[in-house]
Scaffold this active site. Sequence first.
Site, PDB file in Angstrom:
ATOM      1  N   HIS A 281     -78.533  58.255 -19.616  1.00 25.32           N
ATOM      2  CA  HIS A 281     -78.383  57.572 -18.317  1.00 25.32           C
ATOM      3  C   HIS A 281     -79.199  56.288 -18.361  1.00 25.32           C
ATOM      4  CE1 HIS A 281     -76.384  60.912 -16.111  1.00 25.32           C
ATOM      5  NE2 HIS A 281     -76.948  61.613 -17.096  1.00 25.32           N
TER       6      HIS A 281
ATOM      7  N   TRP B 236     -85.571  62.381 -13.449  1.00 19.25           N
ATOM      8  CA  TRP B 236     -85.398  63.761 -13.901  1.00 19.25           C
ATOM      9  C   TRP B 236     -86.376  64.157 -14.993  1.00 19.25           C
ATOM     10  CZ3 TRP B 236     -81.384  60.351 -12.930  1.00 19.25           C
ATOM     11  CH2 TRP B 236     -80.547  60.687 -11.846  1.00 19.25           C
TER      12      TRP B 236
ATOM     13  N   HIS C 276     -70.226  66.061 -16.805  1.00 20.09           N
ATOM     14  CA  HIS C 276     -71.402  66.883 -16.517  1.00 20.09           C
ATOM     15  C   HIS C 276     -70.848  68.197 -15.963  1.00 20.09           C
ATOM     16  CE1 HIS C 276     -73.734  63.189 -16.753  1.00 20.09           C
ATOM     17  NE2 HIS C 276     -74.849  63.859 -16.557  1.00 20.09           N
TER      18      HIS C 276
ATOM     19  N   GLU D 210     -73.950  72.236 -14.828  1.00 22.22           N
ATOM     20  CA  GLU D 210     -75.393  72.070 -15.060  1.00 22.22           C
ATOM     21  C   GLU D 210     -76.122  72.786 -13.934  1.00 22.22           C
ATOM     22  OE1 GLU D 210     -76.973  68.092 -15.067  1.00 22.22           O
ATOM     23  OE2 GLU D 210     -78.834  68.715 -16.039  1.00 22.22           O
TER      24      GLU D 210
ATOM     25  N   HIS E   4     -75.270  61.407 -24.898  1.00 21.59           N
ATOM     26  CA  HIS E   4     -75.454  61.669 -23.454  1.00 21.59           C
ATOM     27  C   HIS E   4     -76.751  61.030 -22.969  1.00 21.59           C
ATOM     28  CE1 HIS E   4     -74.535  64.120 -19.790  1.00 21.59           C
ATOM     29  NE2 HIS E   4     -75.743  63.632 -19.531  1.00 21.59           N
TER      30      HIS E   4
ATOM     31  N   ASP F 200     -80.147  62.542 -22.708  1.00 23.60           N
ATOM     32  CA  ASP F 200     -79.987  62.585 -21.254  1.00 23.60           C
ATOM     33  C   ASP F 200     -80.906  61.606 -20.524  1.00 23.60           C
ATOM     34  OD1 ASP F 200     -78.834  63.362 -18.865  1.00 23.60           O
ATOM     35  OD2 ASP F 200     -79.610  65.396 -18.877  1.00 23.60           O
TER      36      ASP F 200
ATOM     37  N   GLN G 212     -71.919  60.482  -9.596  1.00 23.09           N
ATOM     38  CA  GLN G 212     -73.115  61.340  -9.478  1.00 23.09           C
ATOM     39  C   GLN G 212     -73.102  62.224  -8.230  1.00 23.09           C
ATOM     40  OE1 GLN G 212     -76.776  61.364 -11.238  1.00 23.09           O
ATOM     41  NE2 GLN G 212     -76.146  63.241 -10.226  1.00 23.09           N
TER      42      GLN G 212
HETATM   43 FE   FE2 Z   1     -76.745  63.681 -17.645  1.00 20.58          FE
END
Ligand code: FE2
Length: 425
Positions: A57, A313, A208, A211, A55, A307, A150
Site C-alpha cells: 500500500h 496498520w 483483499h 482478511e 502486495h 503489505d 478500501q
Molecule cells: Fe493489503
Amino acid sequence: MFDLIVKGGTLPDGTVSDIAITGDRIVATGQVQGEAREVIDATGDLISPPFVDPHFHMDATLSYGTPRVNASGTLLEGISLWGELRDIATVDDMVTRALTYCDWAASMGLLAIRSHVDTTPDHLRGVEAMLEVKRQVASYIDLQLVAFPQDGLYRTGTGRANVIRALDMGVDIVGGIPHFERTMEEGAESMRDLCRLAAERGLMIDVHCDETDDPMSRHVETLAREVTRHGLGGRAAGSHLTSMHSMDNYYVSKLLPLIAESGMTAIPNPLINITLQGRHDTYPKRRGLTRVREMQAHGITVGWGQDCVMDPWYSLGTADMLDVAFMGLHVAQMTHPAEMARCFDMVTYGNAAIMNLEGYGLEKGDIASLVVLDASDPVEALRLRPDRLAVISKGKVIARRHRNDARLALPGRPESVRRRHQGPR
Ligand code: FE2
C-alpha cells in the site's frame, strides 16, 4: 565488449555462473569469455533475480503516527485512521513518501511491487499520486497498481464508480474487499461483479479476501468460482485469505481443490497478519496466517507479500522481502531445508509469477535485473538478511554497498567475526 559482467556468483540453485549484460538484457551466462566495461566480482556471493512484492500500500506508506498511532493495533482502527489521513494527505505528500519508499526498495533489491491504491475518496488523489510515482520510478522499479475500494465496493455511494474511474485513469488491476461489504451476500456479489469487470476489460484481479478471523468468511469460494467461470486463472490473486486459518478442516478439504482448479494465486502477508489477526482472542490466540503449505501441496502458487511499512496498520518495516519471508517461514512453520529454500523462491520467482512479470530471471535473454547478496545460498540469506552488495536494474547498477566488515576484539578469541556459515556444507 559487454557493458557489465557479474563474475563468479552462486545462483539460487547452487550453480556458479558469470552473468554478462549488454543494454537491458542478460546476453551470456556460464563461463563467460570476453571484456566488459565494468566487472563486479561476486565470487562466493549469492546472485538472485530481484525481490518482488506482490502486495503493498504505497499511498499509505511512511505515514506512521499521522494523525496518530493505531492504539488498538487492529485492522479496523487502521482502516479508520487511514480514512482520516487520506483526506488530509496531498498528492505531493503521497508522492514524496512513496518515492522515499522506492529508494529503500531499490537499495534492498526490491524491483517490482504491486501496490493497492485506495479509490474510496471521490477526489482520487491517491490514484493521481501513485500514477505519478509509477511514471517516475519506471526506469528502475516495475510498479503495478490495483484499484482498491478500501471502504467497500457497495458500502459507499461511489465505491463502484470510483474503481472504474481509476481503471480509466490507467490503474492496471481490479481490486476488492468482499469481507468489508455490509453483508455476506453483498460480499459475494462484489466478487461476481469485479470478476466480470476484469474479464470484460482483460485485466488482472487481486482481491483483499477474507482478511478476518471469522471462519465463516468464505468469499474465497466465490472468488475461485468466478475466476474459473471467466477463465481468469493466472490473472487472479486472493490476498490475505486469513479466515482459512480458522475454517473447519472438512470445508477446507473441499475448498483447496476449487482454488487449485481456478488457477488463482494466493498472497499471504505474514508481517501484518501475525500482528493484526487474533486481536479479539484471549488464549489460545490464533496466528491468523492462511494455510500456506497446504495450498502449495495442492499446486496453488503462493507468494509472500509485505503489505505495509510504517503506516496506520504496521509500525515497522524496511522494504526487505527477506524480512517478509523470514516471518512467513516462522509463522507457517516452513523450517525444513526445502521449505526454507521455497520461502526464498516465493519472494523472487513465485511473486514474479503472481505479477506475471515478463523477462524475469537469470537466463540468457532475461531482463538484466539482479541482486548480489552477502550470503552463500538462499537459506543463509534468510538467516542473515544480509547486505545487498550490488543491485542491478535493467542493465544499470543502481546500488552498491561494501561487505559487512564488523570486527570483535575479545580476550583469547580471534579478532574476526563472520556471520556467514563456515562449517562443512
Ligand atoms: Fe493489503
